[in-house]
Design a protein around this motif. Sequence first.
Motif, PDB file in Angstrom:
ATOM      1  N   GLN A 104       0.822  -1.214   0.000  1.00  0.00           N
ATOM      2  CA  GLN A 104       0.000   0.000   0.000  1.00  0.00           C
ATOM      3  C   GLN A 104       0.860   1.270   0.000  1.00  0.00           C
ATOM      4  O   GLN A 104       0.590   2.212  -0.732  1.00  0.00           O
ATOM      5  CB  GLN A 104      -0.912  -0.006   1.234  1.00  0.00           C
ATOM      6  CG  GLN A 104      -1.933   1.091   1.229  1.00  0.00           C
ATOM      7  CD  GLN A 104      -2.879   0.963   2.401  1.00  0.00           C
ATOM      8  OE1 GLN A 104      -2.458   0.894   3.554  1.00  0.00           O
ATOM      9  NE2 GLN A 104      -4.172   0.915   2.116  1.00  0.00           N
ATOM     10  N   VAL A 105       1.913   1.261   0.797  1.00  0.00           N
ATOM     11  CA  VAL A 105       2.690   2.495   0.954  1.00  0.00           C
ATOM     12  C   VAL A 105       3.753   2.652  -0.135  1.00  0.00           C
ATOM     13  O   VAL A 105       4.033   3.760  -0.578  1.00  0.00           O
ATOM     14  CB  VAL A 105       3.341   2.554   2.369  1.00  0.00           C
ATOM     15  CG1 VAL A 105       4.223   3.779   2.530  1.00  0.00           C
ATOM     16  CG2 VAL A 105       2.266   2.525   3.443  1.00  0.00           C
ATOM     17  N   THR A 106       4.338   1.537  -0.584  1.00  0.00           N
ATOM     18  CA  THR A 106       5.489   1.672  -1.498  1.00  0.00           C
ATOM     19  C   THR A 106       5.236   1.154  -2.908  1.00  0.00           C
ATOM     20  O   THR A 106       6.055   1.385  -3.802  1.00  0.00           O
ATOM     21  CB  THR A 106       6.708   0.877  -0.970  1.00  0.00           C
ATOM     22  OG1 THR A 106       6.399  -0.530  -1.031  1.00  0.00           O
ATOM     23  CG2 THR A 106       7.053   1.240   0.448  1.00  0.00           C
ATOM     24  N   ASN A 107       4.167   0.372  -3.080  1.00  0.00           N
ATOM     25  CA  ASN A 107       3.924  -0.293  -4.377  1.00  0.00           C
ATOM     26  C   ASN A 107       4.899  -1.423  -4.685  1.00  0.00           C
ATOM     27  O   ASN A 107       4.843  -1.994  -5.777  1.00  0.00           O
ATOM     28  CB  ASN A 107       3.965   0.691  -5.546  1.00  0.00           C
ATOM     29  CG  ASN A 107       2.581   1.264  -5.787  1.00  0.00           C
ATOM     30  OD1 ASN A 107       1.589   0.593  -5.509  1.00  0.00           O
ATOM     31  ND2 ASN A 107       2.528   2.474  -6.280  1.00  0.00           N
ATOM     32  N   LEU A 108       5.814  -1.711  -3.749  1.00  0.00           N
ATOM     33  CA  LEU A 108       6.700  -2.872  -3.967  1.00  0.00           C
ATOM     34  C   LEU A 108       5.885  -4.137  -3.740  1.00  0.00           C
ATOM     35  O   LEU A 108       4.977  -4.162  -2.902  1.00  0.00           O
ATOM     36  CB  LEU A 108       7.857  -2.851  -2.954  1.00  0.00           C
ATOM     37  CG  LEU A 108       8.911  -1.772  -3.134  1.00  0.00           C
ATOM     38  CD1 LEU A 108       9.806  -1.684  -1.889  1.00  0.00           C
ATOM     39  CD2 LEU A 108       9.775  -2.063  -4.368  1.00  0.00           C
ATOM     40  N   LYS A 109       6.215  -5.193  -4.448  1.00  0.00           N
ATOM     41  CA  LYS A 109       5.483  -6.445  -4.259  1.00  0.00           C
ATOM     42  C   LYS A 109       6.122  -7.215  -3.100  1.00  0.00           C
ATOM     43  O   LYS A 109       7.335  -7.403  -3.068  1.00  0.00           O
ATOM     44  CB  LYS A 109       5.539  -7.267  -5.549  1.00  0.00           C
ATOM     45  CG  LYS A 109       4.777  -8.549  -5.429  1.00  0.00           C
ATOM     46  CD  LYS A 109       4.281  -9.085  -6.753  1.00  0.00           C
ATOM     47  CE  LYS A 109       3.673 -10.473  -6.604  1.00  0.00           C
ATOM     48  NZ  LYS A 109       2.842 -10.661  -5.405  1.00  0.00           N
ATOM     49  N   ALA A 110       5.286  -7.625  -2.151  1.00  0.00           N
ATOM     50  CA  ALA A 110       5.798  -8.354  -0.988  1.00  0.00           C
ATOM     51  C   ALA A 110       5.263  -9.781  -0.990  1.00  0.00           C
ATOM     52  O   ALA A 110       4.112 -10.009  -1.338  1.00  0.00           O
ATOM     53  CB  ALA A 110       5.361  -7.647   0.288  1.00  0.00           C
ATOM     54  N   GLN A 111       6.126 -10.708  -0.623  1.00  0.00           N
ATOM     55  CA  GLN A 111       5.701 -12.109  -0.534  1.00  0.00           C
ATOM     56  C   GLN A 111       5.995 -12.627   0.866  1.00  0.00           C
ATOM     57  O   GLN A 111       6.829 -12.067   1.582  1.00  0.00           O
ATOM     58  CB  GLN A 111       6.479 -12.947  -1.539  1.00  0.00           C
ATOM     59  CG  GLN A 111       5.967 -12.787  -2.959  1.00  0.00           C
ATOM     60  CD  GLN A 111       6.690 -13.745  -3.872  1.00  0.00           C
ATOM     61  OE1 GLN A 111       7.912 -13.725  -3.922  1.00  0.00           O
ATOM     62  NE2 GLN A 111       5.950 -14.577  -4.578  1.00  0.00           N
ATOM     63  N   ARG A 177       8.095   5.899   7.866  1.00  0.00           N
ATOM     64  CA  ARG A 177       7.757   4.743   8.715  1.00  0.00           C
ATOM     65  C   ARG A 177       6.352   4.868   9.288  1.00  0.00           C
ATOM     66  O   ARG A 177       5.666   3.873   9.482  1.00  0.00           O
ATOM     67  CB  ARG A 177       8.773   4.614   9.853  1.00  0.00           C
ATOM     68  CG  ARG A 177      10.160   4.178   9.400  1.00  0.00           C
ATOM     69  CD  ARG A 177      11.100   4.110  10.578  1.00  0.00           C
ATOM     70  NE  ARG A 177      11.048   5.354  11.335  1.00  0.00           N
ATOM     71  CZ  ARG A 177      11.355   5.473  12.608  1.00  0.00           C
ATOM     72  NH1 ARG A 177      11.762   4.430  13.291  1.00  0.00           N
ATOM     73  NH2 ARG A 177      11.292   6.643  13.217  1.00  0.00           N
ATOM     74  N   LEU A 178       5.942   6.138   9.558  1.00  0.00           N
ATOM     75  CA  LEU A 178       4.619   6.340  10.139  1.00  0.00           C
ATOM     76  C   LEU A 178       3.528   5.721   9.259  1.00  0.00           C
ATOM     77  O   LEU A 178       2.601   5.078   9.743  1.00  0.00           O
ATOM     78  CB  LEU A 178       4.372   7.842  10.317  1.00  0.00           C
ATOM     79  CG  LEU A 178       2.995   8.224  10.823  1.00  0.00           C
ATOM     80  CD1 LEU A 178       2.751   7.652  12.212  1.00  0.00           C
ATOM     81  CD2 LEU A 178       2.825   9.749  10.841  1.00  0.00           C
ATOM     82  N   LYS A 179       3.650   5.932   7.966  1.00  0.00           N
ATOM     83  CA  LYS A 179       2.623   5.407   7.049  1.00  0.00           C
ATOM     84  C   LYS A 179       2.593   3.879   7.091  1.00  0.00           C
ATOM     85  O   LYS A 179       1.537   3.267   7.064  1.00  0.00           O
ATOM     86  CB  LYS A 179       2.927   5.858   5.608  1.00  0.00           C
ATOM     87  CG  LYS A 179       2.622   7.300   5.344  1.00  0.00           C
ATOM     88  CD  LYS A 179       2.139   7.453   3.896  1.00  0.00           C
ATOM     89  CE  LYS A 179       1.451   8.769   3.652  1.00  0.00           C
ATOM     90  NZ  LYS A 179       2.389   9.858   3.442  1.00  0.00           N
ATOM     91  N   ILE A 180       3.778   3.272   7.151  1.00  0.00           N
ATOM     92  CA  ILE A 180       3.835   1.801   7.215  1.00  0.00           C
ATOM     93  C   ILE A 180       3.185   1.327   8.527  1.00  0.00           C
ATOM     94  O   ILE A 180       2.376   0.410   8.539  1.00  0.00           O
ATOM     95  CB  ILE A 180       5.297   1.285   7.154  1.00  0.00           C
ATOM     96  CG1 ILE A 180       5.989   1.726   5.859  1.00  0.00           C
ATOM     97  CG2 ILE A 180       5.355  -0.223   7.349  1.00  0.00           C
ATOM     98  CD1 ILE A 180       5.816   0.820   4.681  1.00  0.00           C
ATOM     99  N   VAL A 181       3.554   1.984   9.632  1.00  0.00           N
ATOM    100  CA  VAL A 181       3.024   1.560  10.942  1.00  0.00           C
ATOM    101  C   VAL A 181       1.499   1.680  10.949  1.00  0.00           C
ATOM    102  O   VAL A 181       0.786   0.754  11.349  1.00  0.00           O
ATOM    103  CB  VAL A 181       3.642   2.408  12.088  1.00  0.00           C
ATOM    104  CG1 VAL A 181       2.906   2.171  13.390  1.00  0.00           C
ATOM    105  CG2 VAL A 181       5.124   2.086  12.249  1.00  0.00           C
ATOM    106  N   GLN A 182       0.979   2.813  10.492  1.00  0.00           N
ATOM    107  CA  GLN A 182      -0.478   2.999  10.530  1.00  0.00           C
ATOM    108  C   GLN A 182      -1.190   1.999   9.625  1.00  0.00           C
ATOM    109  O   GLN A 182      -2.209   1.418  10.000  1.00  0.00           O
ATOM    110  CB  GLN A 182      -0.838   4.428  10.132  1.00  0.00           C
ATOM    111  CG  GLN A 182      -0.479   5.427  11.219  1.00  0.00           C
ATOM    112  CD  GLN A 182      -0.796   6.851  10.835  1.00  0.00           C
ATOM    113  OE1 GLN A 182      -0.622   7.230   9.667  1.00  0.00           O
ATOM    114  NE2 GLN A 182      -1.214   7.655  11.796  1.00  0.00           N
ATOM    115  N   SER A 183      -0.648   1.788   8.442  1.00  0.00           N
ATOM    116  CA  SER A 183      -1.285   0.855   7.520  1.00  0.00           C
ATOM    117  C   SER A 183      -1.242  -0.565   8.084  1.00  0.00           C
ATOM    118  O   SER A 183      -2.216  -1.320   8.018  1.00  0.00           O
ATOM    119  CB  SER A 183      -0.561   0.943   6.168  1.00  0.00           C
ATOM    120  OG  SER A 183      -0.957  -0.076   5.329  1.00  0.00           O
TER     121      SER A 183
END
Length: 259
Positions: A104-111, A177-183
């Motif tokens: 959501q925050v970076t558009n990187l694909k995570a697995q 980091r705030l955006k990652i933590v909240q999401s």
Amino acid sequence: MVEDSLSPAVITDGLATRFIGQEVSCYPSLPSTNDVARRRAKAGAKEGTVIVAEEQTAGRGRIKRRWLSPRGSIALSIILYPPLEYLPSLIMVASLAVAGSIEQVTNLKAQIKWPNDVLVNDKKICGILVESDVRGNKVDYAVIGIGINVNLEVSEYPEIAPIATSLSQELGSDVPRLKIVQSLLAQAEKLYLALSAGDSVFEQWRDRLATLGKEVQVSSGEAVHKGIAESVAPDGSLLLRQPDGSLLKIVAGDVTLRR
Ligand code: BTN
């Protein structure tokens, strides 16, 4: 460098959750956020309380491994009081929430790599450690500890450099980091509430696993098993098809892909 301080007020502000992250404590440095969370849980902290540290000096991983969390990374622990039957799903909730927040925050694909790592471009970006105290068939508390490599140069840490990466390294710029933590807190709550509504998060977790269908080697305690990672069971175990055709159920272990 993006403005990136984490404080209870900024984390809670605008966080549309019912309980996860509505109570937050932030520390400049802690040995381990999981230790503080366990102490707070034993003292009756509110469900959903989150403990955050800017750095950890004795971060723990699975199987008594060390977890590096210097400044620039995220180290947090969430306190929950789940019923016993949710325990195996907590790792699924956590890894899905982390993977979702990264996307959501970076558009990187995570697995997700079985059982509890989150990968970006095949390298580890996050580790999760769920710890709980169970008495009889009652869970006294569970703590979900999450460490994410956000804004750090992994090459400065030779012990993890070959297998790990960070969000800033993959993107070429720092990430708030705030955006990652909240999401991540919002997604963790949504998934946790889905469990209480009787929905399974298992299928979503299974579908994100990088491991399935691949030839792997699994170290589990002293034993090393080779085979094809065929599937996973709803309790989170890995089902390994061995060279002799038999199916082995592995509850805990470390997977390496055999290329
Ligand atoms: C692993 O990959 O083995 C799990 C790593 C878990 C690290 C997190 S960081 C926040 C929390 N506090 C700890 O000491 N460990 C977890």
